[in-house]
Design a protein around this motif. Structure first.
Motif, PDB file in Angstrom:
ATOM      1  N   SER A  16       0.749  -1.691   0.403  1.00 48.88           N
ATOM      2  CA  SER A  16      -0.094  -0.026   0.009  1.00 48.88           C
ATOM      3  C   SER A  16       0.725   1.563   0.118  1.00 48.88           C
ATOM      4  O   SER A  16       0.357   2.909  -0.555  1.00 48.88           O
ATOM      5  N   THR A 246      -4.730  -3.830  -3.247  1.00 52.75           N
ATOM      6  CA  THR A 246      -3.379  -2.163  -2.816  1.00 52.75           C
ATOM      7  C   THR A 246      -3.598  -1.550  -3.932  1.00 52.75           C
ATOM      8  O   THR A 246      -3.073  -0.337  -3.915  1.00 52.75           O
ATOM      9  N   THR A 249      -6.053   1.480  -4.161  1.00 58.17           N
ATOM     10  CA  THR A 249      -5.932   2.563  -3.291  1.00 58.17           C
ATOM     11  C   THR A 249      -5.023   3.633  -4.423  1.00 58.17           C
ATOM     12  O   THR A 249      -5.473   4.889  -3.810  1.00 58.17           O
TER      13      THR A 249
END
Length: 297
Positions: A16, A246, A249
């Motif tokens: 992330s 991830t 994001t």
């Protein structure tokens, strides 16, 4: 194999962080693309990236890659140069969130490329997931038309979609490349090949940037290198299927950075289109991820 299951939470956090760093780099590059053009931003940044990655690579005292590995480095670098120019040219003309949402279609395109290159079978569910994601693309473009963002914005969206096609092919090469080279080697040769590829057009497009742009060019190169290293570490310590979310994001970071830095607003059309694209990608990922194959010679 044991290390991949030791720290899944840490791998997710690092993955992330890698996406966040890459998103900040996108914002820096958008600013540079608006100031000096996408080509010049990428061309001059590549020299800083070569210097940073070169130091990391030289410390390892590497041997020269084999001929088959070098072919992979060259192929991925050339495609990387094309996709980067397309993406950042488009990013300078459309909101960051919209560009990232459109780029999310790349994994689905990769599934179809895998069918051609890696001889994988595509089921009806995958086709349905692709149709859902394509509906998301059409939703974003419809919102763009309603907002009357202009001809340049439409061309920018098309350029981002073109970069997504290149990135999908890049994913296939990356999976083969990861089997024969480490992340530092990949980063160095990727930057070097990109620079050489872009240099071919230098007589027509290159202009020496104002010294005031040098700090941001260096920052962009450092952020790009850091992101690659973070993501490489994450994927070495966590399963790809676990880390895949991830990637999404990036839309959150793009929306936030677009609003903070460029005063861009997030339209309901972009939000709805992104939801459809992400939904299609998630469905496709649950069906059958692209497996690692033998290196493409």
């Amino acid at each position: 194999m044991k290390s991949r299951s030791l720290t899944p939470s840490a791998a997710f956090a690092v993955g992330s962080a890698g996406i966040a760093v890459f998103s900040v780099m996108d914002a820096v590059m958008k600013g540079l693309s608006l100031s000096i053009g996408a080509y010049n931003a990428l061309f001059w940044r590549s020299f800083a990236a070569i210097a940073i990655a070169g130091v990391l690579y030289a410390v390892r005292r590497p041997a020269l890659p084999s001929r088959a590995t070098m072919r992979l480095h060259v192929a991925r670098g050339v495609i990387g140069a094309v996709l980067a120019v397309l993406f950042f040219w488009g990013l300078a003309r459309v909101p960051m969130a919209q560009a990232i949402a459109l780029a999310f279609i790349a994994p689905l395109i990769a599934l179809f490329l895998a069918a051609v290159i890696l001889k994988e079978r595509i089921g009806r569910a995958t086709i349905g997931a692709s149709a859902l994601a394509f509906a998301g693309v059409l939703t974003i473009l419809a919102g763009q038309a309603r907002a009357e963002m202009g001809h340049e914005a439409l061309l920018g969206a098309i350029a981002v979609l073109g970069s997504a096609v290149c990135y999908a092919f890049n994913l296939i090469l990356m999976r083969a490349q990861s089997q024969v080279a480490g992340p530092v080697e990949v980063t160095f040769w990727q930057n070097l090949v990109v620079a050489v590829t872009l240099a071919l057009a230098a007589p027509w497009f290159a202009t020496v940037p104002d010294p005031s742009h040098v700090p941001m060019l260096t920052v962009s190169a450092a952020l790009s290198t850091l992101s690659i290293l973070l993501l490489s570490w994450a994927y070495a310590h966590g399963e790809a299927s676990y880390l895949a979310p991830t990637e999404y994001t990036a839309f959150v970071w793009a929306s936030l950075l677009g609003w903070l830095v460029f005063r861009e607003t997030l339209s309901p059309w972009t939000l709805a289109g992104a939801a459809l694209i992400v939904g299609g990608c998630v469905i496709a990922a649950r069906i059958k991820p692209i497996p690692l194959k033998e290196p493409i010679a």
